[in-house]
Design a protein around this motif. Structure first.
Motif, PDB file in Angstrom:
ATOM      1  N   GLU A 119       0.741  -0.941   0.408  1.00  0.00           N
ATOM      2  CA  GLU A 119       0.356  -0.468   0.067  1.00  0.00           C
ATOM      3  C   GLU A 119       0.902   1.472  -0.094  1.00  0.00           C
ATOM      4  N   ALA A 120       2.012   1.116   0.690  1.00  0.00           N
ATOM      5  CA  ALA A 120       2.577   2.585   0.675  1.00  0.00           C
ATOM      6  C   ALA A 120       3.046   2.498  -0.675  1.00  0.00           C
ATOM      7  N   GLN A 121       4.108   1.199  -1.005  1.00  0.00           N
ATOM      8  CA  GLN A 121       4.626   1.608  -2.307  1.00  0.00           C
ATOM      9  C   GLN A 121       3.502   2.126  -3.878  1.00  0.00           C
ATOM     10  N   LYS A 122       2.478   1.704  -3.669  1.00  0.00           N
ATOM     11  CA  LYS A 122       1.582   2.047  -4.549  1.00  0.00           C
ATOM     12  C   LYS A 122       1.335   3.610  -4.070  1.00  0.00           C
ATOM     13  N   ALA A 123       1.017   4.004  -2.762  1.00  0.00           N
ATOM     14  CA  ALA A 123       1.022   5.576  -2.489  1.00  0.00           C
ATOM     15  C   ALA A 123       2.573   6.550  -2.482  1.00  0.00           C
ATOM     16  N   LEU A 124       2.937   6.113  -2.540  1.00  0.00           N
ATOM     17  CA  LEU A 124       4.191   6.804  -3.264  1.00  0.00           C
ATOM     18  C   LEU A 124       4.806   6.898  -4.551  1.00  0.00           C
ATOM     19  N   SER A 125       4.368   6.091  -5.310  1.00  0.00           N
ATOM     20  CA  SER A 125       4.426   5.869  -6.315  1.00  0.00           C
ATOM     21  C   SER A 125       3.800   7.519  -7.527  1.00  0.00           C
ATOM     22  N   ALA A 126       2.448   7.437  -6.354  1.00  0.00           N
ATOM     23  CA  ALA A 126       1.661   8.959  -6.942  1.00  0.00           C
ATOM     24  C   ALA A 126       2.052   9.759  -6.336  1.00  0.00           C
ATOM     25  N   PHE A 184       8.011  17.501  -8.957  1.00  0.00           N
ATOM     26  CA  PHE A 184       8.774  16.728  -8.771  1.00  0.00           C
ATOM     27  C   PHE A 184       8.337  15.636  -8.247  1.00  0.00           C
ATOM     28  N   GLY A 185       8.200  14.410  -8.554  1.00  0.00           N
ATOM     29  CA  GLY A 185       8.440  13.506  -7.559  1.00  0.00           C
ATOM     30  C   GLY A 185       9.988  12.180  -7.722  1.00  0.00           C
ATOM     31  N   GLY A 186       9.096  10.776  -7.432  1.00  0.00           N
ATOM     32  CA  GLY A 186       9.641   9.406  -6.664  1.00  0.00           C
ATOM     33  C   GLY A 186      10.947   9.394  -7.486  1.00  0.00           C
ATOM     34  N   GLN A 187      11.051   9.792  -8.808  1.00  0.00           N
ATOM     35  CA  GLN A 187      11.960   9.520  -9.930  1.00  0.00           C
ATOM     36  C   GLN A 187      12.653  10.956 -10.688  1.00  0.00           C
ATOM     37  N   GLY A 188      12.732  11.749  -9.619  1.00  0.00           N
ATOM     38  CA  GLY A 188      13.617  12.880  -9.849  1.00  0.00           C
ATOM     39  C   GLY A 188      11.908  14.524 -10.158  1.00  0.00           C
ATOM     40  N   LEU A 189      12.873  15.140 -11.254  1.00  0.00           N
ATOM     41  CA  LEU A 189      12.365  16.309 -11.522  1.00  0.00           C
ATOM     42  C   LEU A 189      11.297  15.454 -12.742  1.00  0.00           C
ATOM     43  N   ARG A 190      10.019  16.026 -12.773  1.00  0.00           N
ATOM     44  CA  ARG A 190       9.008  15.599 -13.609  1.00  0.00           C
ATOM     45  C   ARG A 190       8.532  16.934 -14.428  1.00  0.00           C
ATOM     46  N   GLU A 191       9.007  17.841 -13.938  1.00  0.00           N
ATOM     47  CA  GLU A 191       8.311  18.729 -15.146  1.00  0.00           C
ATOM     48  C   GLU A 191       8.472  20.040 -14.876  1.00  0.00           C
ATOM     49  N   LEU A 192       9.235  21.038 -15.382  1.00  0.00           N
ATOM     50  CA  LEU A 192      10.155  22.295 -15.243  1.00  0.00           C
ATOM     51  C   LEU A 192       9.224  23.309 -16.358  1.00  0.00           C
ATOM     52  N   GLU A 193       8.227  23.846 -15.684  1.00  0.00           N
ATOM     53  CA  GLU A 193       7.876  24.940 -17.119  1.00  0.00           C
ATOM     54  C   GLU A 193       8.571  26.362 -16.250  1.00  0.00           C
ATOM     55  N   LEU A 194       8.827  27.142 -17.840  1.00  0.00           N
ATOM     56  CA  LEU A 194       8.722  29.211 -17.296  1.00  0.00           C
ATOM     57  C   LEU A 194       7.946  29.713 -18.098  1.00  0.00           C
ATOM     58  N   ARG A 195       7.964  30.103 -18.121  1.00  0.00           N
ATOM     59  CA  ARG A 195       6.230  31.407 -18.277  1.00  0.00           C
ATOM     60  C   ARG A 195       7.096  32.296 -19.024  1.00  0.00           C
ATOM     61  N   PRO A 196       6.909  32.209 -20.349  1.00  0.00           N
ATOM     62  CA  PRO A 196       7.294  33.273 -21.151  1.00  0.00           C
ATOM     63  C   PRO A 196       8.325  34.801 -20.906  1.00  0.00           C
ATOM     64  N   LYS A 197       7.618  34.633 -19.884  1.00  0.00           N
ATOM     65  CA  LYS A 197       7.893  35.968 -19.308  1.00  0.00           C
ATOM     66  C   LYS A 197       9.401  36.098 -18.549  1.00  0.00           C
ATOM     67  N   ALA A 198       9.116  34.960 -17.924  1.00  0.00           N
ATOM     68  CA  ALA A 198      10.756  34.451 -16.981  1.00  0.00           C
ATOM     69  C   ALA A 198      11.979  34.707 -18.283  1.00  0.00           C
ATOM     70  N   MET A 199      12.186  34.301 -19.538  1.00  0.00           N
ATOM     71  CA  MET A 199      12.846  35.513 -20.361  1.00  0.00           C
ATOM     72  C   MET A 199      13.578  36.256 -20.633  1.00  0.00           C
ATOM     73  N   ARG A 200      12.958  36.859 -19.769  1.00  0.00           N
ATOM     74  CA  ARG A 200      13.642  38.597 -19.576  1.00  0.00           C
ATOM     75  C   ARG A 200      14.074  38.628 -18.704  1.00  0.00           C
ATOM     76  N   LEU A 201      14.075  38.204 -17.500  1.00  0.00           N
ATOM     77  CA  LEU A 201      15.272  37.313 -16.605  1.00  0.00           C
ATOM     78  C   LEU A 201      17.032  37.455 -17.085  1.00  0.00           C
ATOM     79  N   GLY A 202      17.160  37.776 -15.971  1.00  0.00           N
ATOM     80  CA  GLY A 202      19.076  37.665 -16.130  1.00  0.00           C
ATOM     81  C   GLY A 202      19.392  36.705 -16.086  1.00  0.00           C
TER      82      GLY A 202
END
Length: 147
Positions: free
Chosen positions: A28-35, A51-69
């Motif tokens: 049950e713990a293994q099933k719960a942790l995988s989710a 971020f999930g058990g396997q590491g970074l799952r998604e990294l989303e940068l909004r277009p406005k972020a590209m204006r930052l240094g």
């Protein structure tokens, strides 16, 4: 076989039931942790991380972020990843409490090494008592059989 059910004072049926419960809890713990997924966004809503058990799952940068240094963007990304990891850890702990309860939660041992050592020492003492008891029984049997 029935005459060995309580050898020496051990309730085999109870022992098997406990083992089955522990295996079921682990599954049950293994099933719960995988989710479990930790999520975070920066204060400006420019960087979103999952971020999930396997590491970074998604990294989303909004277009406005590209204006930052580059340095500022890098700092926002690192901070948001750290926040997502912290969120993931909190959710893992919640899932473990749901499965094991507060007292038997194995995550407590990770946070409190002294408690882990105490439990190990207690298990060692129980093992030693059981071993001594079994050896005493075997010695008694050996004497009765004149071996």
């Amino acid at each position: 076989m029935d005459e060995y059910q309580n050898f020496p004072g051990i309730d085999v049926d109870r022992l098997l039931k406990i083992a089955e419960q522990q295996v079921a809890q682990a599954e049950e713990a293994q099933k719960a942790l995988s989710a479990v997924v930790g999520r975070a966004s920066d204060a400006d809503n420019l960087v979103h991380v999952e971020f999930g058990g396997q590491g970074l799952r998604e990294l989303e940068l909004r277009p406005k972020a590209m204006r930052l240094g580059s340095e500022e963007l890098a700092e926002k990304i690192k901070a948001t990843i750290q926040a997502a990891v912290a969120d993931h850890q909190a959710r893992v702990e919640e899932a473990m409490v749901e499965v094991y309860g507060e007292e038997d939660n194995p995550m407590r041992l990770v946070k409190d090494p002294d408690a882990a050592l105490d439990r190990l020492r207690s298990a060692e003492a129980a093992y030693n008592r059981t071993f001594d008891s079994v050896m005493g029984e075997l010695t008694a049997i050996s004497r009765r059989l004149d071996l």
